[in-house]
Design an enzyme around this catalytic site. Sequence first.
Site, PDB file in Angstrom:
ATOM      1  N   ASN A  40      89.331   7.032 -53.570  1.00 48.28           N
ATOM      2  CA  ASN A  40      88.434   6.017 -54.101  1.00 48.28           C
ATOM      3  C   ASN A  40      87.714   5.351 -52.930  1.00 48.28           C
ATOM      4  OD1 ASN A  40      87.304   3.720 -55.295  1.00 48.28           O
ATOM      5  ND2 ASN A  40      89.263   2.618 -55.309  1.00 48.28           N
TER       6      ASN A  40
ATOM      7  N   ASN B 202      69.598 -16.789 -12.634  1.00 50.34           N
ATOM      8  CA  ASN B 202      69.090 -17.553 -13.788  1.00 50.34           C
ATOM      9  C   ASN B 202      70.043 -18.631 -14.270  1.00 50.34           C
ATOM     10  OD1 ASN B 202      70.868 -15.515 -14.657  1.00 50.34           O
ATOM     11  ND2 ASN B 202      69.995 -15.544 -16.719  1.00 50.34           N
TER      12      ASN B 202
ATOM     13  N   HIS C 280      65.772   0.280  -9.034  1.00 47.22           N
ATOM     14  CA  HIS C 280      67.127   0.428  -8.489  1.00 47.22           C
ATOM     15  C   HIS C 280      67.932  -0.864  -8.555  1.00 47.22           C
ATOM     16  CE1 HIS C 280      64.752   3.511  -6.381  1.00 47.22           C
ATOM     17  NE2 HIS C 280      63.978   2.493  -6.066  1.00 47.22           N
TER      18      HIS C 280
ATOM     19  N   GLN D  98      86.912 -17.276 -53.647  1.00 45.69           N
ATOM     20  CA  GLN D  98      88.196 -16.824 -54.172  1.00 45.69           C
ATOM     21  C   GLN D  98      89.243 -17.580 -53.351  1.00 45.69           C
ATOM     22  OE1 GLN D  98      89.435 -12.829 -53.224  1.00 45.69           O
ATOM     23  NE2 GLN D  98      90.733 -12.668 -55.037  1.00 45.69           N
TER      24      GLN D  98
ATOM     25  N   ASN E 254      89.911  -0.980 -41.908  1.00 45.78           N
ATOM     26  CA  ASN E 254      91.109  -1.799 -42.090  1.00 45.78           C
ATOM     27  C   ASN E 254      91.794  -2.109 -40.772  1.00 45.78           C
ATOM     28  OD1 ASN E 254      90.902  -1.774 -44.969  1.00 45.78           O
ATOM     29  ND2 ASN E 254      91.693   0.313 -44.940  1.00 45.78           N
TER      30      ASN E 254
ATOM     31  N   ALA F 100      86.640 -11.320 -49.259  1.00 44.78           N
ATOM     32  CA  ALA F 100      87.521 -12.486 -49.138  1.00 44.78           C
ATOM     33  C   ALA F 100      88.833 -12.156 -48.440  1.00 44.78           C
ATOM     34  CB  ALA F 100      87.799 -13.062 -50.531  1.00 44.78           C
ATOM     35  N   GLY F 101      89.117 -10.873 -48.312  1.00 47.15           N
ATOM     36  CA  GLY F 101      90.449 -10.439 -47.853  1.00 47.15           C
ATOM     37  C   GLY F 101      90.820 -10.948 -46.474  1.00 47.15           C
TER      38      GLY F 101
ATOM     39  N   ASN G 260      56.182  -5.000  -9.289  1.00 50.37           N
ATOM     40  CA  ASN G 260      57.205  -4.097  -8.738  1.00 50.37           C
ATOM     41  C   ASN G 260      58.438  -4.907  -8.366  1.00 50.37           C
ATOM     42  OD1 ASN G 260      58.733  -2.456  -6.865  1.00 50.37           O
ATOM     43  ND2 ASN G 260      57.002  -1.060  -6.933  1.00 50.37           N
TER      44      ASN G 260
HETATM   45  C1  UD1 Z   1      90.816  -0.684 -51.621  1.00 51.96           C
HETATM   46  C2  UD1 Z   1      91.139   0.007 -52.944  1.00 51.96           C
HETATM   47  C3  UD1 Z   1      91.435   1.483 -52.659  1.00 51.96           C
HETATM   48  C4  UD1 Z   1      90.248   2.134 -51.958  1.00 51.96           C
HETATM   49  C5  UD1 Z   1      89.824   1.326 -50.726  1.00 51.96           C
HETATM   50  C6  UD1 Z   1      88.474   1.836 -50.236  1.00 51.96           C
HETATM   51  C7  UD1 Z   1      92.168  -1.646 -54.437  1.00 51.96           C
HETATM   52  C8  UD1 Z   1      93.437  -2.138 -55.028  1.00 51.96           C
HETATM   53  N1  UD1 Z   1      92.271  -0.624 -53.590  1.00 51.96           N
HETATM   54  O1  UD1 Z   1      91.979  -0.606 -50.816  1.00 51.96           O
HETATM   55  O2  UD1 Z   1      91.694   2.176 -53.865  1.00 51.96           O
HETATM   56  O3  UD1 Z   1      90.558   3.460 -51.609  1.00 51.96           O
HETATM   57  O4  UD1 Z   1      89.675  -0.070 -51.024  1.00 51.96           O
HETATM   58  O5  UD1 Z   1      88.117   1.281 -49.004  1.00 51.96           O
HETATM   59  O6  UD1 Z   1      91.108  -2.145 -54.772  1.00 51.96           O
HETATM   60  N2  UD1 Z   1      89.291  -8.404 -51.086  1.00 51.96           N
HETATM   61  C9  UD1 Z   1      88.935  -9.611 -51.649  1.00 51.96           C
HETATM   62  N3  UD1 Z   1      89.899 -10.354 -52.248  1.00 51.96           N
HETATM   63  C10 UD1 Z   1      91.197  -9.964 -52.339  1.00 51.96           C
HETATM   64  C11 UD1 Z   1      91.548  -8.720 -51.763  1.00 51.96           C
HETATM   65  C12 UD1 Z   1      90.562  -7.959 -51.155  1.00 51.96           C
HETATM   66  O7  UD1 Z   1      87.767 -10.016 -51.605  1.00 51.96           O
HETATM   67  O8  UD1 Z   1      92.013 -10.698 -52.901  1.00 51.96           O
HETATM   68  C13 UD1 Z   1      88.231  -7.611 -50.427  1.00 51.96           C
HETATM   69  C14 UD1 Z   1      88.505  -7.324 -48.967  1.00 51.96           C
HETATM   70  O9  UD1 Z   1      87.937  -8.330 -48.142  1.00 51.96           O
HETATM   71  C15 UD1 Z   1      87.868  -5.962 -48.740  1.00 51.96           C
HETATM   72  C16 UD1 Z   1      87.895  -5.306 -50.122  1.00 51.96           C
HETATM   73  O10 UD1 Z   1      88.154  -6.345 -51.057  1.00 51.96           O
HETATM   74  O11 UD1 Z   1      86.518  -6.066 -48.305  1.00 51.96           O
HETATM   75  C17 UD1 Z   1      88.981  -4.247 -50.233  1.00 51.96           C
HETATM   76  O12 UD1 Z   1      90.235  -4.829 -49.916  1.00 51.96           O
HETATM   77  P1  UD1 Z   1      91.267  -4.106 -48.948  1.00 51.96           P
HETATM   78  O13 UD1 Z   1      92.458  -4.984 -48.808  1.00 51.96           O
HETATM   79  O14 UD1 Z   1      90.600  -3.660 -47.718  1.00 51.96           O
HETATM   80  O15 UD1 Z   1      91.666  -2.871 -49.868  1.00 51.96           O
HETATM   81  P2  UD1 Z   1      92.179  -1.436 -49.448  1.00 51.96           P
HETATM   82  O16 UD1 Z   1      93.632  -1.496 -49.194  1.00 51.96           O
HETATM   83  O17 UD1 Z   1      91.320  -0.879 -48.390  1.00 51.96           O
HETATM   84 CA    CA Z   2      89.691  -1.673 -47.068  1.00 53.98          CA
END
Ligand code: UD1
Ligand code: CA
Length: 443
Positions: free
Chosen positions: A191, A374, A351, A94, A249, A32-33, A365
């Site tokens: 993580n 096209n 070619h 979300q 990211n 969702a991010g 050929n």
């Molecule tokens: C997150 C982890 C971090 C880890 C990393 C691994 C947290 C707080 N941190 O950080 O520890 O090392 O992933 O890649 O979890 N998303 C939602 N809704 C939200 C926020 C995020 O669905 O409200 C989704 C994003 O689309 C994404 C995933 O969760 O696919 C991770 O979010 P992102 O913002 O990329 O977290 P990181 O900063 O990478």
């Molecule tokens: Ca991420």
Amino acid sequence: MVAPENLDLVVQVRVLTGQFYMSNFRSIILAAGRGTRMKSEVPKVLHKVCGKPVIDYVLDITRNLRSLKTYVVVGHGSQKVKDAVGDGVQFVRQDRLLGTADAVNRCAAYLKGYKGTILVLCGDTPVLSKDIVASLLRQHVRSKASATVLTAHMDNPQGYGRIVRFDQGPIRAIREQKDASDNEVKIKEINAGAYCFNSKEIFEILKKVRLNSGKKEFYLTDVIELLLAQGKKVATFTARDGSAALGVNTREDLAQAQAIIRQRILSKHMLSGVTVIDPLTTFIEAGVIIGRDTVIYPMTIIHSDVRIGKNCSIGPMARLRPGTRISDGVEIGNFTEVSRTTIGPGVFQKHFSFLGDATVGQGANIGAGVVTANFDGVNKNKTSIGPRAFIGSDAILVAPNKIGAGAIVGAGSVVAKGKNIPAGMLAVGVPARVIKKINKGKK
Ligand code: UD1
Ligand code: CA
């Protein structure tokens, strides 16, 4: 037939009897991010790696491991993500992007009656492999932990949550970089964003997660400390290959993921009997099938949805675009482009030439510099080239048109739009006119 409500039970029986014992799990994919760091109008998880959206790699994992059900949490650009992902999963909305803990929590209502393991993956980790996630699940089931975290060691852990451990070794917390102390920042174990949870405990503990004051988000990673504070067991599984944890990211991460997955794809083809003369300059996207003993010469690009038969020779400097089907024993030479075209066995196109929206029969050929025109500015039109036809150098075939079996189009001819050259006839000129029947043996 088994009623859907009894399905989990059936799987549990299989678990007890030792048949694929880790299959009793459901998955949540966080997607969702906002993907702010990509600086893009396209939702982050839809950016492509080797021709395939980032989230598809994650979905492949849950599909291949037979997740009983997969929930994809969508928010930013939700309609686009839903359209791209399609059927087979449950979308969970979300509306306010309040962090990864909140994203998992959105699934609570859907998982109320479910007892078993919940696998949580991030939609932005395309390099992660099915084998690593299978090991994570296995470890989680074996250790009977409340949660198991996938970790990895990275030379440059910049931006990832760090794994803080007790002196004796067990995990103590996951600390986001922003909140980490100077010592914690130095930790290279991170993580990976993949976790297994016990369905009975995760939603209870999520209620206890507090808003992170710095980022104004609820962190999923906070559940580790909360579970430990309640005396629950938290385990880790460490991936041997650190790069598997790569999260996309930024555009730089995207390029890094591309490099790793490109290597994987090339290896797979080489291991199945394809010669790749120079892997460093060969780009093969995901979803390409290539037969044995085919040789791919340097600086060749093969896009998704291309199939190539056995004993072919492709390149150097060829570009095969989606929808291309090439039979056995075909030669596609230098500076050639082929798009949405089906090529029969034994065809030579050696070619600098372009075939688009065409079908080419066995043994035809295609001379140097041949172009199927096209696109008329509005529509893509089709060209049909019959078996054993001979298209002379620099001929232009303005589609739609049809070149019959065994026909010859003279060098430099232009076959006008809508024109059909009958089988066995020779046509030459601009526009090409049929001038005679071809005597076999004599041209
Ligand atoms: C997150 C982890 C971090 C880890 C990393 C691994 C947290 C707080 N941190 O950080 O520890 O090392 O992933 O890649 O979890 N998303 C939602 N809704 C939200 C926020 C995020 O669905 O409200 C989704 C994003 O689309 C994404 C995933 O969760 O696919 C991770 O979010 P992102 O913002 O990329 O977290 P990181 O900063 O990478
Ligand atoms: Ca991420």
